[in-house]
Enzyme design. Sequence first.
Site, PDB file in Angstrom:
ATOM      1  N   CYS A 138       0.715  -1.317   0.065  1.00  0.00           N
ATOM      2  CA  CYS A 138      -0.138   0.017   0.076  1.00  0.00           C
ATOM      3  C   CYS A 138       0.749   1.307   0.087  1.00  0.00           C
ATOM      4  CB  CYS A 138      -1.035  -0.026   1.256  1.00  0.00           C
ATOM      5  SG  CYS A 138      -1.994  -1.547   0.973  1.00  0.00           S
ATOM      6  N   CYS A 458      -0.847   2.303   5.520  1.00  0.00           N
ATOM      7  CA  CYS A 458      -0.665   1.157   6.120  1.00  0.00           C
ATOM      8  C   CYS A 458      -0.370   0.255   5.071  1.00  0.00           C
ATOM      9  CB  CYS A 458      -1.603   1.127   7.291  1.00  0.00           C
ATOM     10  SG  CYS A 458      -1.966  -0.680   7.394  1.00  0.00           S
TER      11      CYS A 458
END
Length: 470
Positions: A138, A458
């Site tokens: 991510c 995250c």
Amino acid sequence: MSSMLTHAIRNLPASSAWAARGFVRSLSCSSQLQAAAVQPKTKKSLAKSGVKNIVVVEGVRIPFLQSGTSYADLMPHDLARAALQGLLNRTSVPRDVVDYIVYGTVIQEVKTSNVAREAALGAGFSDKTPAHTVTMACISSNQAMTTGVGMIAAGQCDVVVAGGVELMSDVPIRHSRKMRKTMLTLNRAKTLGQKLSLISKIRPDYFAPELPAVAEFSTSETMGHSADRLAAAFAISRLEQDEYALRSHTLAKRAQDGGLLLDVVPFKVPGKDTVTKDNGIRPSSMEQMGKLKPAFVKPYGTVTAANSSFLTDGASAILLMSEEKALAMGYKPKAYLRDFVYVSQDPKDQLLLGPTYATPKVLEKAGLTMADIDVFEFHEAFAGQILANLKAMDSDWFAQNYMGRKSKVGAPPLEKFNTWGGSLSLGHPFGATGCRLVITAAHRLKKEGGQYGLVAACAAGGQVRMLYPG
């Protein structure tokens, strides 16, 4: 792996899978700050002697859409191309001025594995402009940005475009390994007898497809399972997670209706209408959310579709320059990019705790404290993941027993936290989220008149950025 990157935002003259975070400081001061000018708050300069000032000139994204909707018939490079064209249109930067293009992505389309190159060519950049693609879960577009920062800092480039893209509407589905091996061997068979012999060995289970999963290879565990276990470990209730998710959607809707999402550029989808806004923002009610069943750990888990980010299609792009180049071209940059730090955590039990570990490191590196930060932009993969990090950051026990620190770093106050919504509501195209976080933080600081901001994402890695005015 996790990382932190430091950025700086300031008022400039007119000429001028794990966690990611950053700091931002606004371009202008609010009336309250101006009123308090009698006792100005001293800010530490993050500039480094002998190191170039690297700035964010502008950042854009096409609307983030739920997978299976308006972008479903496109390919990833189509979305990335649209983001690049949106950046070009907004900045009017000449294509031949761009020295390099870097894009991040997670689930690659095999036909366009270097999606940065294909998108660049589609957007009209010269075939002499180098481009490459990076992947880091991510924080892939964060890695793309830090790669650009490194190129400029090293004096190899003056202008770099970084970005990210993800198309979850069409992910690669493979034959089983047995079938792939048979087909490759069959391709080398020379006689009909050899071919028939190979075909005769094919069994029904060979036809079972290999479906992609958002999972850690080392643990075979999806991020949803990790989030559910993390929420349980930190005693985050289902009610708390649903309340946080509702907050995200409510704030995102308010920001969208108020015209605050300035990074969004319209995209005319071939053969369809022009898409102008994110379509995943859907404020619900606690009653409706409470009816959903656990999505990962069944039947007792607390992570559901309502308190998780949804599968998203989208792309982003950001224009980075040396300050000298930006000023020479007449741009007023939105942020300075300073330091970045990457950290790694246990991929099983601490996969989503990167922000907790990264934040104190970047604060100490910059000589700042949590009290200095006015704007926080954290990636919301799961409501439970966000809330667990906030608890961990506010725990002396966790700091002492897991981080080797004497005391906690402290949790960010919610009144400064993701006040224009987050990934739970705006969407999370894995490779594109990092750029959204950075430019959103810059816009919030300008709007709200803050001084510093912290950005976090995250994933299987993390990064902290710091943006501040000089």
